[in-house]
Motif scaffolding. Structure first.
Motif, mmCIF file in Angstrom:
data_model
loop_
_atom_site.group_PDB
_atom_site.id
_atom_site.type_symbol
_atom_site.label_atom_id
_atom_site.label_comp_id
_atom_site.label_asym_id
_atom_site.label_seq_id
_atom_site.Cartn_x
_atom_site.Cartn_y
_atom_site.Cartn_z
ATOM 1 N N VAL A 1 41.911 6.087 40.309
ATOM 2 C CA VAL A 1 41.657 4.926 39.462
ATOM 3 C C VAL A 1 42.725 3.866 39.701
ATOM 4 O O VAL A 1 43.796 4.150 40.246
ATOM 5 N N THR A 2 42.423 2.649 39.284
ATOM 6 C CA THR A 2 43.419 1.583 39.386
ATOM 7 C C THR A 2 44.549 1.811 38.393
ATOM 8 O O THR A 2 45.734 1.776 38.736
ATOM 9 N N PRO B 1 43.319 5.844 32.296
ATOM 10 C CA PRO B 1 42.715 5.424 31.023
ATOM 11 C C PRO B 1 43.612 5.745 29.838
ATOM 12 O O PRO B 1 44.341 6.746 29.823
ATOM 13 N N LYS B 2 43.552 4.873 28.828
ATOM 14 C CA LYS B 2 44.230 5.139 27.569
ATOM 15 C C LYS B 2 43.308 5.964 26.677
ATOM 16 O O LYS B 2 42.113 6.109 26.955
ATOM 17 N N ARG B 3 43.852 6.507 25.597
ATOM 18 C CA ARG B 3 43.058 7.320 24.690
ATOM 19 C C ARG B 3 41.856 6.529 24.173
ATOM 20 O O ARG B 3 41.994 5.396 23.713
ATOM 21 N N GLY B 4 40.670 7.125 24.264
ATOM 22 C CA GLY B 4 39.449 6.492 23.797
ATOM 23 C C GLY B 4 38.839 5.502 24.766
ATOM 24 O O GLY B 4 37.782 4.929 24.503
ATOM 25 N N GLU B 5 39.474 5.303 25.923
ATOM 26 C CA GLU B 5 39.014 4.310 26.895
ATOM 27 C C GLU B 5 38.198 4.973 27.992
ATOM 28 O O GLU B 5 38.533 6.053 28.475
ATOM 29 N N THR B 6 37.114 4.329 28.385
ATOM 30 C CA THR B 6 36.317 4.761 29.532
ATOM 31 C C THR B 6 36.494 3.737 30.647
ATOM 32 O O THR B 6 36.335 2.531 30.419
ATOM 33 N N ILE B 7 36.835 4.218 31.824
ATOM 34 C CA ILE B 7 37.021 3.323 32.955
ATOM 35 C C ILE B 7 36.207 3.824 34.145
ATOM 36 O O ILE B 7 35.699 4.945 34.143
ATOM 37 N N THR B 8 36.109 2.997 35.170
ATOM 38 C CA THR B 8 35.405 3.375 36.396
ATOM 39 C C THR B 8 36.415 3.689 37.488
ATOM 40 O O THR B 8 37.302 2.873 37.777
ATOM 41 N N GLY B 9 36.310 4.872 38.053
ATOM 42 C CA GLY B 9 37.167 5.236 39.163
ATOM 43 C C GLY B 9 36.584 4.728 40.473
ATOM 44 O O GLY B 9 35.413 4.344 40.546
ATOM 45 N N VAL C 1 44.694 10.088 39.402
ATOM 46 C CA VAL C 1 45.720 9.457 40.240
ATOM 47 C C VAL C 1 45.517 7.954 40.212
ATOM 48 O O VAL C 1 44.412 7.464 40.512
ATOM 49 N N ASP C 2 46.578 7.208 39.827
ATOM 50 C CA ASP C 2 46.444 5.752 39.784
ATOM 51 C C ASP C 2 46.905 5.122 41.093
ATOM 52 O O ASP C 2 47.438 5.802 41.974
ATOM 53 N N ASP C 3 46.688 3.840 41.200
ATOM 54 C CA ASP C 3 46.995 3.137 42.453
ATOM 55 C C ASP C 3 48.490 3.003 42.723
ATOM 56 O O ASP C 3 48.885 2.551 43.795
ATOM 57 N N HIS C 4 49.325 3.417 41.765
ATOM 58 C CA HIS C 4 50.772 3.408 41.970
ATOM 59 C C HIS C 4 51.273 4.767 42.455
ATOM 60 O O HIS C 4 52.476 4.940 42.653
#
Length: 295
Positions: A16-17, A20-28, A96-99
């Motif tokens: 992922v970029t 995600p934070k708690r309660g957050e849905t993101i797109t990987g 895994v984030d982009d950092h």
């Protein structure tokens, strides 16, 4: 020979970029499965770094278990001590984030069925130059393995992860403990690596605190202190960097290297691993580590 008594998990890795934070849905932007688990990772790292390695643990009777066995075998690890039990294998859900940072949830599966080393495991441990342990198996199993090594005069290297209270009967059998900075603070209740190192050395003979991009800090009850700077690289994925460090460190120590040379060897291996994606897939071979050191 180095024995590893520990976990085998299938890593389910989402890239992922930003995590995600708690309660957050993101797109990987990508997903992959990679054989891992702290025990299997350390076994593969040690084997690729040049050691003869025996892995002792458990997988389920599912496809993940078969794949993990095949991956260990391909890396040159002796898997005669890897038992198969009914039910699912262990898994680790990794973001895994982009950092290059990561967060991990481990579901033990077959690892949770291990209660201690059996007869053949005990023979493998007794024949070893070092036993590597982590805390992804039940604590009773880890303690039993450490005590078996102690009886046989085999050095025990413990990675105290995931961090949790450590019973005295375990620490009494540990030769060297290798936490990261966060684990060291959680175990000792002391902040700051130097103070945490002092606290650890009240309980074990030797300690190495890994500090990520700041390198590693070593100390012994004999009074030796050493800070090893990290190799400066651009990290892509830090998953299993610590396991790579420990596996390579065990190899160097078992070959008779002094502390400084062993830490330098382990640091080079870890630096190579963070430049690649995945856990077991990121671990360098002996020629790659030696080329890095000579360069």
């Amino acid at each position: 020979m180095i024995s590893v008594f520990g976990s085998a998990n299938m890593d389910l890795v989402a890239y992922v970029t930003e995590a995600p934070k708690r309660g957050e849905t993101i797109t990987g932007h990508r997903f992959r499965t990679v054989p891992g688990g702290k025990g299997a990772n350390q076994a593969i790292a040690a084997a690729r770094a040049g050691a003869e390695v025996a892995f002792l643990g458990a997988v389920g009777d599912d496809g993940f278990g078969a794949e993990m066995r095949a991956t260990l075998t391909e890396a040159g690890v002796d898997v005669r001590g890897l038992r198969q039990v009914p039910g699912p294998s262990g898994i680790a859900h990794i973001v895994v984030d982009d950092h290059g940072g990561n967060s991990i949830i481990v579901v033990p599966g077959a690892n949770g069925t291990v209660t201690g080393p059996c007869g053949d495991d005990l023979a493998a441990i007794a024949a070893s130059q070092a036993l590597l342990l982590q805390l992804e198996l039940p604590m009773e199993a880890v303690v039993a393995a450490a005590q078996a090594a102690q009886v046989s005069g085999v050095p025990v290297i413990l990675t105290p992860a995931p961090a949790q209270p450590l019973p005295e009967e375990l620490l009494d059998a540990v030769t060297m403990i290798v936490p990261n900075e966060h684990e060291a603070a959680a175990i000792t209740g002391v902040t700051g690596p130097d103070a945490a190192l002092d606290a650890l050395l009240e309980r074990v003979q030797e300690a190495v605190i890994t500090l990520g991009s700041e390198g590693a800090l070593y100390g012994s009850r004999a009074g030796e202190r050493l800070r090893m700077p990290a190799v400066t690289v651009q990290a892509v994925d830090t998953t299993a960097a610590g396991d790579t460090f420990v596996g390579a460190l065990a190899v160097a120590r078992s070959e008779g290297s002094g502390v400084e040379d062993a830490l330098r060897f382990a640091s080079a291996a870890a630096a190579l691993s963070v430049q690649r994606e995945g856990a077991s897939t990121s671990m360098p071979t002996r020629p790659e580590i030696e080329d890095s050191l000579s360069g």
